[in-house]
Design a protein around this motif. Structure first.
Motif, PDB file in Angstrom:
ATOM      1  N   ILE A 261       0.835  -1.206   0.000  1.00 34.41           N
ATOM      2  CA  ILE A 261       0.000   0.000   0.000  1.00 34.41           C
ATOM      3  C   ILE A 261       0.867   1.254   0.000  1.00 34.41           C
ATOM      4  O   ILE A 261       0.618   2.207  -0.747  1.00 34.41           O
ATOM      5  CB  ILE A 261      -0.946  -0.003   1.221  1.00 34.41           C
ATOM      6  CG1 ILE A 261      -2.022  -1.087   1.058  1.00 34.41           C
ATOM      7  CG2 ILE A 261      -1.594   1.355   1.410  1.00 34.41           C
ATOM      8  CD1 ILE A 261      -2.876  -1.290   2.282  1.00 34.41           C
ATOM      9  N   GLU A 262       1.904   1.242   0.847  1.00 29.14           N
ATOM     10  CA  GLU A 262       2.810   2.399   0.930  1.00 29.14           C
ATOM     11  C   GLU A 262       3.483   2.656  -0.419  1.00 29.14           C
ATOM     12  O   GLU A 262       3.588   3.803  -0.860  1.00 29.14           O
ATOM     13  CB  GLU A 262       3.859   2.137   2.011  1.00 29.14           C
ATOM     14  CG  GLU A 262       4.741   3.330   2.321  1.00 29.14           C
ATOM     15  CD  GLU A 262       5.720   3.047   3.443  1.00 29.14           C
ATOM     16  OE1 GLU A 262       6.856   3.559   3.370  1.00 29.14           O
ATOM     17  OE2 GLU A 262       5.351   2.300   4.374  1.00 29.14           O
ATOM     18  N   ASP A 267       3.763   5.914  -5.393  1.00 30.51           N
ATOM     19  CA  ASP A 267       3.739   6.029  -6.855  1.00 30.51           C
ATOM     20  C   ASP A 267       2.603   6.931  -7.319  1.00 30.51           C
ATOM     21  O   ASP A 267       2.765   7.754  -8.228  1.00 30.51           O
ATOM     22  CB  ASP A 267       3.578   4.642  -7.495  1.00 30.51           C
ATOM     23  CG  ASP A 267       4.825   3.784  -7.341  1.00 30.51           C
ATOM     24  OD1 ASP A 267       5.895   4.341  -7.015  1.00 30.51           O
ATOM     25  OD2 ASP A 267       4.724   2.555  -7.529  1.00 30.51           O
ATOM     26  N   ILE A 268       1.435   6.774  -6.675  1.00 24.33           N
ATOM     27  CA  ILE A 268       0.268   7.578  -7.046  1.00 24.33           C
ATOM     28  C   ILE A 268       0.537   9.062  -6.795  1.00 24.33           C
ATOM     29  O   ILE A 268       0.207   9.925  -7.614  1.00 24.33           O
ATOM     30  CB  ILE A 268      -0.979   7.107  -6.265  1.00 24.33           C
ATOM     31  CG1 ILE A 268      -1.409   5.716  -6.746  1.00 24.33           C
ATOM     32  CG2 ILE A 268      -2.124   8.099  -6.415  1.00 24.33           C
ATOM     33  CD1 ILE A 268      -2.442   5.044  -5.852  1.00 24.33           C
ATOM     34  N   GLU A 269       1.158   9.357  -5.661  1.00 22.90           N
ATOM     35  CA  GLU A 269       1.422  10.752  -5.293  1.00 22.90           C
ATOM     36  C   GLU A 269       2.490  11.375  -6.192  1.00 22.90           C
ATOM     37  O   GLU A 269       2.385  12.537  -6.592  1.00 22.90           O
ATOM     38  CB  GLU A 269       1.866  10.831  -3.831  1.00 22.90           C
ATOM     39  CG  GLU A 269       2.054  12.255  -3.320  1.00 22.90           C
ATOM     40  CD  GLU A 269       2.424  12.300  -1.854  1.00 22.90           C
ATOM     41  OE1 GLU A 269       2.815  13.377  -1.383  1.00 22.90           O
ATOM     42  OE2 GLU A 269       2.329  11.247  -1.176  1.00 22.90           O
ATOM     43  N   SER A 270       3.532  10.586  -6.504  1.00 18.71           N
ATOM     44  CA  SER A 270       4.647  11.136  -7.272  1.00 18.71           C
ATOM     45  C   SER A 270       4.347  11.234  -8.771  1.00 18.71           C
ATOM     46  O   SER A 270       4.939  12.053  -9.480  1.00 18.71           O
ATOM     47  CB  SER A 270       5.905  10.292  -7.058  1.00 18.71           C
ATOM     48  OG  SER A 270       5.697   8.966  -7.517  1.00 18.71           O
ATOM     49  N   ASN A 271       3.431  10.375  -9.265  1.00 12.85           N
ATOM     50  CA  ASN A 271       3.140  10.378 -10.701  1.00 12.85           C
ATOM     51  C   ASN A 271       1.646  10.169 -10.933  1.00 12.85           C
ATOM     52  O   ASN A 271       1.215   9.116 -11.421  1.00 12.85           O
ATOM     53  CB  ASN A 271       3.963   9.280 -11.387  1.00 12.85           C
ATOM     54  CG  ASN A 271       3.976   9.426 -12.893  1.00 12.85           C
ATOM     55  OD1 ASN A 271       3.462  10.411 -13.435  1.00 12.85           O
ATOM     56  ND2 ASN A 271       4.549   8.451 -13.578  1.00 12.85           N
ATOM     57  N   ASP A 276      -1.203   3.756 -15.585  1.00 11.21           N
ATOM     58  CA  ASP A 276      -1.715   2.658 -14.745  1.00 11.21           C
ATOM     59  C   ASP A 276      -2.170   3.140 -13.369  1.00 11.21           C
ATOM     60  O   ASP A 276      -2.321   2.343 -12.445  1.00 11.21           O
ATOM     61  CB  ASP A 276      -0.641   1.580 -14.570  1.00 11.21           C
ATOM     62  CG  ASP A 276       0.610   2.107 -13.868  1.00 11.21           C
ATOM     63  OD1 ASP A 276       0.768   3.349 -13.791  1.00 11.21           O
ATOM     64  OD2 ASP A 276       1.420   1.290 -13.406  1.00 11.21           O
ATOM     65  N   ILE A 277      -2.410   4.439 -13.224  1.00 15.23           N
ATOM     66  CA  ILE A 277      -2.711   5.008 -11.903  1.00 15.23           C
ATOM     67  C   ILE A 277      -4.018   4.474 -11.340  1.00 15.23           C
ATOM     68  O   ILE A 277      -4.137   4.178 -10.140  1.00 15.23           O
ATOM     69  CB  ILE A 277      -2.715   6.559 -11.962  1.00 15.23           C
ATOM     70  CG1 ILE A 277      -2.457   7.152 -10.568  1.00 15.23           C
ATOM     71  CG2 ILE A 277      -4.011   7.090 -12.525  1.00 15.23           C
ATOM     72  CD1 ILE A 277      -1.061   6.993 -10.106  1.00 15.23           C
ATOM     73  N   ARG A 281      -4.755   2.409  -7.857  1.00 16.92           N
ATOM     74  CA  ARG A 281      -5.757   2.810  -6.868  1.00 16.92           C
ATOM     75  C   ARG A 281      -6.700   1.641  -6.573  1.00 16.92           C
ATOM     76  O   ARG A 281      -7.070   1.415  -5.416  1.00 16.92           O
ATOM     77  CB  ARG A 281      -6.558   4.010  -7.380  1.00 16.92           C
ATOM     78  CG  ARG A 281      -5.805   5.322  -7.344  1.00 16.92           C
ATOM     79  CD  ARG A 281      -6.759   6.511  -7.469  1.00 16.92           C
ATOM     80  NE  ARG A 281      -6.064   7.767  -7.359  1.00 16.92           N
ATOM     81  CZ  ARG A 281      -5.769   8.564  -8.383  1.00 16.92           C
ATOM     82  NH1 ARG A 281      -6.131   8.212  -9.606  1.00 16.92           N
ATOM     83  NH2 ARG A 281      -5.125   9.702  -8.206  1.00 16.92           N
ATOM     84  N   ALA A 282      -7.073   0.906  -7.592  1.00 17.55           N
ATOM     85  CA  ALA A 282      -7.961  -0.247  -7.417  1.00 17.55           C
ATOM     86  C   ALA A 282      -7.275  -1.342  -6.607  1.00 17.55           C
ATOM     87  O   ALA A 282      -7.910  -1.999  -5.771  1.00 17.55           O
ATOM     88  CB  ALA A 282      -8.384  -0.796  -8.782  1.00 17.55           C
ATOM     89  N   GLN A 283      -5.973  -1.525  -6.838  1.00 18.62           N
ATOM     90  CA  GLN A 283      -5.226  -2.530  -6.073  1.00 18.62           C
ATOM     91  C   GLN A 283      -5.160  -2.162  -4.593  1.00 18.62           C
ATOM     92  O   GLN A 283      -5.317  -3.024  -3.726  1.00 18.62           O
ATOM     93  CB  GLN A 283      -3.814  -2.676  -6.649  1.00 18.62           C
ATOM     94  CG  GLN A 283      -3.774  -3.418  -7.981  1.00 18.62           C
ATOM     95  CD  GLN A 283      -2.380  -3.446  -8.568  1.00 18.62           C
ATOM     96  OE1 GLN A 283      -1.740  -2.411  -8.744  1.00 18.62           O
ATOM     97  NE2 GLN A 283      -1.901  -4.633  -8.886  1.00 18.62           N
ATOM     98  N   VAL A 284      -4.922  -0.889  -4.320  1.00 12.69           N
ATOM     99  CA  VAL A 284      -4.893  -0.420  -2.923  1.00 12.69           C
ATOM    100  C   VAL A 284      -6.241  -0.661  -2.259  1.00 12.69           C
ATOM    101  O   VAL A 284      -6.323  -1.167  -1.124  1.00 12.69           O
ATOM    102  CB  VAL A 284      -4.501   1.068  -2.851  1.00 12.69           C
ATOM    103  CG1 VAL A 284      -4.718   1.610  -1.439  1.00 12.69           C
ATOM    104  CG2 VAL A 284      -3.055   1.267  -3.270  1.00 12.69           C
ATOM    105  N   ALA A 285      -7.317  -0.303  -2.976  1.00 13.91           N
ATOM    106  CA  ALA A 285      -8.668  -0.476  -2.422  1.00 13.91           C
ATOM    107  C   ALA A 285      -8.966  -1.952  -2.169  1.00 13.91           C
ATOM    108  O   ALA A 285      -9.569  -2.298  -1.149  1.00 13.91           O
ATOM    109  CB  ALA A 285      -9.705   0.114  -3.381  1.00 13.91           C
TER     110      ALA A 285
END
Length: 427
Positions: A261-262, A267-271, A276-277, A281-285
């Motif tokens: 998750i971290e 990755d989401i925050e930096s890019n 594949d964002i 997000r779906a994988q985290v959820a």
């Protein structure tokens, strides 16, 4: 007797027999065991995390155990410190002390039994499970644990396994080395060297569960948690009835998922515009959904086994809250309020549930109730007042919100954004 034993025990962390004599003397001096006359806090004593583990233990011996040998919180801390120092016997002693002083506390008895199973002492685990069943004849987990530990005892007696970690060593010199490392603690370099030696042993005997467990433990200590999980999983296939090992796999899997998750969130925050964002997000959820489901099911199972245990009710309410199931959390937290030790935490979480459901008047009532019962401006009271300020602000009660923030401001200038919010009201 206490004055004679105290300096000997504090100077020798691993002197378990001496520590047992010391506890016996302390118990006699303080009126015997039984749990009823011993507190749960640390009597104002705060162990310093800056000190070495052995010094922390010595401080607790002198400042807590001397007067309150069966103190629940202090013995829990002793267990945690002992495990970090690789002293499983001392860790077991801490849990045994809790069992002696709090004979109805099945939660810690389960932990003790699992500890014995994890350290290849199934006979002792079986004895503890039998005691749990005496306290709670409906405890299915204890019944199963007793059967598993009896089966493991039979295997060891017939020579199919190793009766302890030391017996798993083929080389007596290596056993002595491990004993030394356990007593002194291992450096990074020592652990890496020990891991390399263990990998060689594993390559020669991949079905030896003690070697597999040792490798898993070393990978975990070195921070290589994905490797640790892989070998803990493999160890579980070698001994599927090991309850403590099952729990360990769950803990390590949680750590791996936390790391995933971290990494995804970084990755989401930096890019944020990466192609594949949305997938990330779906994988985290999905990871969070799966974890919430597991936690809730485990908490429900514990409540089903001990429906009158208000601490377990709180844990279930907290699991529901963390999963966003605020309606389901409310009745559990309302029951948890009747436990004096959980009351404030339950009321605070109830207030948060009401606030998330936009039932702000009920949230305000709960948080005011908690604030009035907290007489000291400690961390929990600041948290309650901060939540109350936010709820009152949502209700358009700016003067009330500011009053709550000012209470915190007067005690802790640096708490969150309190100073900014209070001072801006004077601009």
């Amino acid at each position: 007797m206490i004055d004679q034993l105290m300096p000997i025990v504090t100077a020798n962390v691993g002197f378990i027999d001496g520590r047992k004599l010391l506890r016996s003397a302390e118990s006699e001096a303080s009126g015997g065991s039984g749990g009823k006359k011993f507190s749960f806090g640390l009597g104002g004593f705060k162990p310093s995390s800056k000190k070495e583990p052995a010094e922390q233990i010595a401080d607790m011996e002198e400042n807590v155990f001397r007067k309150d040998p069966f103190n629940l919180n202090a013995n829990e801390q002793l267990y945690e410190i002992a495990m970090k120092m690789h002293f499983p016997e001392l860790a077991a002693f801490a849990l045994e002390t809790i069992r002696a002083g709090h004979p109805e506390n099945t939660k810690h008895m389960h932990k003790l039994a699992q500890h014995y199973m994890a350290h290849e002492q199934p006979e002792l685990a079986s004895e503890v499970y039998r005691l749990i069943v005496k306290v709670n004849p409906r405890d299915m987990e204890a019944m199963k644990g007793e059967k598993d530990s009896a089966a493991r005892t039979s295997i060891l007696r017939q020579g199919w396994g190793s009766d302890n970690f030391r017996n798993a060593m083929k080389d007596g010199g290596e056993a002595a080395k491990l004993e030394m490392l356990n007593r002194q603690g291992m450096t990074q370099e020592q652990m890496e060297q020990f891991l390399a030696e263990t990998i060689e042993q594993y390559n020669a005997d991949q079905a030896n569960i003690m070697i597999v467990k040792r490798m898993s433990d070393l990978y975990e200590k070195l921070g290589q948690i994905e490797n640790a999980l892989m070998f803990y999983d493999y160890a579980l296939t070698l001994n599927p009835g090991d309850v403590a090992l099952q729990r360990k796999v769950e803990i390590i899997r949680d750590k791996v998922q936390d790391q995933q998750i971290e990494d995804f969130e970084r990755d989401i925050e930096s890019n944020p515009d990466a192609p594949d964002i949305e997938e990330k997000r779906a994988q985290v959820a999905e990871i969070r959904r799966q974890r919430s489901s597991v936690v809730i099911n485990e908490a429900k199972s514990r409540v089903d086994r001990n429906p009158t245990d208000k601490t377990l009710r709180y844990e279930l309410g907290q699991a529901y809250f963390n999963a966003g199931m605020f309606t389901e959390a409310i009745p559990e937290l309302q029951q948890a309020k009747s436990n004096p030790n959980m009351r404030i935490k339950a009321i605070l979480l109830l207030g948060r549930c009401f606030e998330r459901k936009n039932m702000n008047d009920l949230a305000k009532t709960s948080l005011l109730e908690a604030s009035k019962e907290l007489l000291i401006m400690d961390a929990i009271k600041k948290e309650v007042l901060y939540e109350l300020a936010n709820v009152l602000e949502k209700m358009a009660d700016k003067p009330g919100s500011l009053d709550a923030l000012k209470e915190i401001y007067n005690a802790d200038y640096g708490y969150k954004d309190v100073a900014k919010r209070v001072e801006s009201s004077y601009a």
